[in-house]
Design a protein around this motif. Structure first.
Motif, PDB file in Angstrom:
ATOM      1  N   ALA A 287     -54.823  26.297 -94.982  1.00  0.00           N
ATOM      2  CA  ALA A 287     -55.239  25.094 -94.255  1.00  0.00           C
ATOM      3  C   ALA A 287     -56.764  25.035 -94.132  1.00  0.00           C
ATOM      4  O   ALA A 287     -57.366  23.961 -94.307  1.00  0.00           O
ATOM      5  N   SER A 288     -57.399  26.161 -93.860  1.00  0.00           N
ATOM      6  CA  SER A 288     -58.861  26.159 -93.720  1.00  0.00           C
ATOM      7  C   SER A 288     -59.547  25.874 -95.051  1.00  0.00           C
ATOM      8  O   SER A 288     -60.592  25.232 -95.087  1.00  0.00           O
TER       9      SER A 288
ATOM     10  N   ARG B 127     -47.495  26.644 -96.311  1.00  0.00           N
ATOM     11  CA  ARG B 127     -46.815  27.914 -96.019  1.00  0.00           C
ATOM     12  C   ARG B 127     -46.313  28.573 -97.307  1.00  0.00           C
ATOM     13  O   ARG B 127     -46.480  29.766 -97.503  1.00  0.00           O
TER      14      ARG B 127
ATOM     15  N   SER C 268     -52.416  33.909 -95.054  1.00  0.00           N
ATOM     16  CA  SER C 268     -51.767  33.149 -93.981  1.00  0.00           C
ATOM     17  C   SER C 268     -51.807  31.655 -94.281  1.00  0.00           C
ATOM     18  O   SER C 268     -52.654  31.179 -95.041  1.00  0.00           O
ATOM     19  N   GLN C 269     -50.899  30.930 -93.652  1.00  0.00           N
ATOM     20  CA  GLN C 269     -50.887  29.470 -93.784  1.00  0.00           C
ATOM     21  C   GLN C 269     -52.184  28.901 -93.232  1.00  0.00           C
ATOM     22  O   GLN C 269     -52.729  27.936 -93.764  1.00  0.00           O
ATOM     23  N   GLN C 270     -52.731  29.517 -92.191  1.00  0.00           N
ATOM     24  CA  GLN C 270     -53.995  29.066 -91.611  1.00  0.00           C
ATOM     25  C   GLN C 270     -55.144  29.194 -92.616  1.00  0.00           C
ATOM     26  O   GLN C 270     -56.053  28.364 -92.643  1.00  0.00           O
ATOM     27  N   THR C 271     -55.084  30.223 -93.445  1.00  0.00           N
ATOM     28  CA  THR C 271     -56.119  30.403 -94.469  1.00  0.00           C
ATOM     29  C   THR C 271     -56.075  29.248 -95.463  1.00  0.00           C
ATOM     30  O   THR C 271     -57.110  28.654 -95.786  1.00  0.00           O
TER      31      THR C 271
END
Length: 119
Positions: free
Chosen positions: A32-33, A18, A27-30
């Motif tokens: 993570a991916s 984050r 984004s945090q998801q980016t």
């Protein structure tokens, strides 16, 4: 290898996904991916990541497999850097004035140390 290097460099700086995402304005998801091999950052983002982590693009891409994981390439005292590089600092192609450099110094010390550092 890129995924592992991003994760490794992030952890060396003791940043959460984050926190890194916030600093990179993604984004945090980016993040993570990237770290789970689900996607890769764009070339421009890879350059930004290399600069952010203080490593070469080759190092970010893991092109030095025979070396131990590196720390960011060099260390500079930011306060000293701001003092020593008067007239040489730019932001968005515009040279920073002495007042802007001082504002930057105060902002950085406020963010990281919650109080301005004295010169």
């Amino acid at each position: 290898m890129l995924a592992n290097r991003i994760k490794e460099l992030r952890k060396q700086l003791k940043l959460s996904q984050r926190e890194l995402a916030d600093l990179l304005k993604v984004s945090q998801q980016t993040v993570a991916s990237w770290e789970t091999h689900q996607s890769e950052p764009s070339y421009d983002m890879m350059l930004h990541l290399a600069t952010f982590f203080g490593v070469t693009l080759d190092d970010l891409l893991g092109r030095h497999d025979n070396q131990a994981p590196s720390q960011p390439s060099s260390s500079h005292d930011l306060q000293k850097f701001l003092q020593d590089h008067q007239g040489l600092l730019t932001y968005g192609g515009e040279e920073l004035t002495e007042i802007e450099r001082e504002q930057l110094r105060v902002a950085i010390s406020t963010i990281f140390w919650k109080r301005p550092l004295h010169q």
